[in-house]
Enzyme design. Structure first.
Site, PDB file in Angstrom:
ATOM      1  N   ASP A 297     -34.455  -2.331 -18.045  1.00  0.00           N
ATOM      2  CA  ASP A 297     -35.201  -3.481 -17.542  1.00  0.00           C
ATOM      3  C   ASP A 297     -36.152  -3.905 -18.670  1.00  0.00           C
ATOM      4  OD1 ASP A 297     -36.485  -5.281 -15.603  1.00  0.00           O
ATOM      5  OD2 ASP A 297     -38.118  -3.822 -15.653  1.00  0.00           O
TER       6      ASP A 297
ATOM      7  N   ASP B 107     -39.415  -6.463 -18.367  1.00  0.00           N
ATOM      8  CA  ASP B 107     -40.822  -6.553 -17.972  1.00  0.00           C
ATOM      9  C   ASP B 107     -41.229  -5.304 -17.197  1.00  0.00           C
ATOM     10  OD1 ASP B 107     -41.600  -9.883 -18.025  1.00  0.00           O
ATOM     11  OD2 ASP B 107     -39.509  -9.284 -18.110  1.00  0.00           O
TER      12      ASP B 107
ATOM     13  N   ASP C  53     -38.693   0.039 -13.814  1.00  0.00           N
ATOM     14  CA  ASP C  53     -40.020   0.379 -13.300  1.00  0.00           C
ATOM     15  C   ASP C  53     -40.220  -0.043 -11.855  1.00  0.00           C
ATOM     16  OD1 ASP C  53     -40.091  -2.455 -14.068  1.00  0.00           O
ATOM     17  OD2 ASP C  53     -42.222  -2.320 -13.590  1.00  0.00           O
TER      18      ASP C  53
END
Length: 223
Positions: free
Chosen positions: A9, A11, A170
């Site tokens: 991922d 961001d 995240d």
């Protein structure tokens, strides 16, 4: 196990982008005379693409106003693309981790819900030396995560099977994407929504060094 392909991922995983994202949404909201938000408030709004981010930032009473949303999104995009890396930066240890994975022969890719041109620009600015096999953002005719289509697309482009691929993220969205694709989900706790990620992950890393040990087996590294 050493994975042959690791999909990250963007961001909240590779890059701390919350300051620039929040600033851009606030610019759009201020232009319309709407209430602004703090960076901490924006942490729970990100993860499902910029249109959903802007909609979540709108007052609840007008979140169904598609015309207003379109205007706010246009103002957001106009500002954000020119300020995408004003304050955004890789998390500690991430550039070194990517370099070590690449040196170990691991293929690297990005699967983000950020719009495609934004994902490409940010990755190009902050990781110019990393040979990502694919940088996939939102749009381009593909559904957003947690739909696993992007994972299959990246594996095909990389020429690697799902069985030797891992996804690092995240958020709960990232973990759900990995589960839908049938690949291991590795959560990092330095991002925007670590609690949701930790709860659904197969493995958890609190630091880049811990993530390295998950992604590259010690036996292979020492060989």
């Amino acid at each position: 196990m050493t994975y042959k392909l690791v999909i990250f991922d963007l961001d909240g995983t590779l890059v701390d982008t919350i300051a620039d994202l929040g600033a851009a949404v606030n610019v759009a909201l201020k232009k319309k005379g709407l209430p602004l938000h703090t960076l901490e408030e924006y942490r729970v709004m990100v993860g499902n693409g910029v249109r959903k981010l802007v909609q979540r930032a709108m007052p609840a009473a007008v979140q169904d106003d598609e015309a207003l949303l379109d205007e706010l999104l246009a103002d957001f995009m106009s500002y954000y693309i020119d300020h995408i890396d004003d304050r955004s930066a890789p998390y500690p240890g991430v550039p070194e981790l990517l370099a070590e994975l690449d040196a170990a022969g691991v293929k690297l890719a990005v699967a983000s819900n950020k719009f495609q041109s934004g994902a490409e620009k940010l990755v190009g600015r902050l990781f110019p030396q990393v040979p990502f096999v694919a940088v996939c953002g939102g749009g381009q005719g593909r559904p957003l995560k947690p739909d696993p289509a992007v994972i299959r697309q990246i594996c095909e482009a990389a020429g690697e099977p799902l069985g030797r691929t891992a996804l690092v993220g995240d958020s709960g969205t990232d973990m759900a994407t990995a589960a839908a694709a049938g690949i291991p989900a590795v959560a990092v706790t330095w991002g925007f929504r670590p609690e949701a990620a930790r709860a659904a992950a197969d493995r958890v890393a609190d630091t880049a060094a811990e993530l390295r040990d998950i992604l590259i087996s010690r036996d292979c590294a020492d060989a």
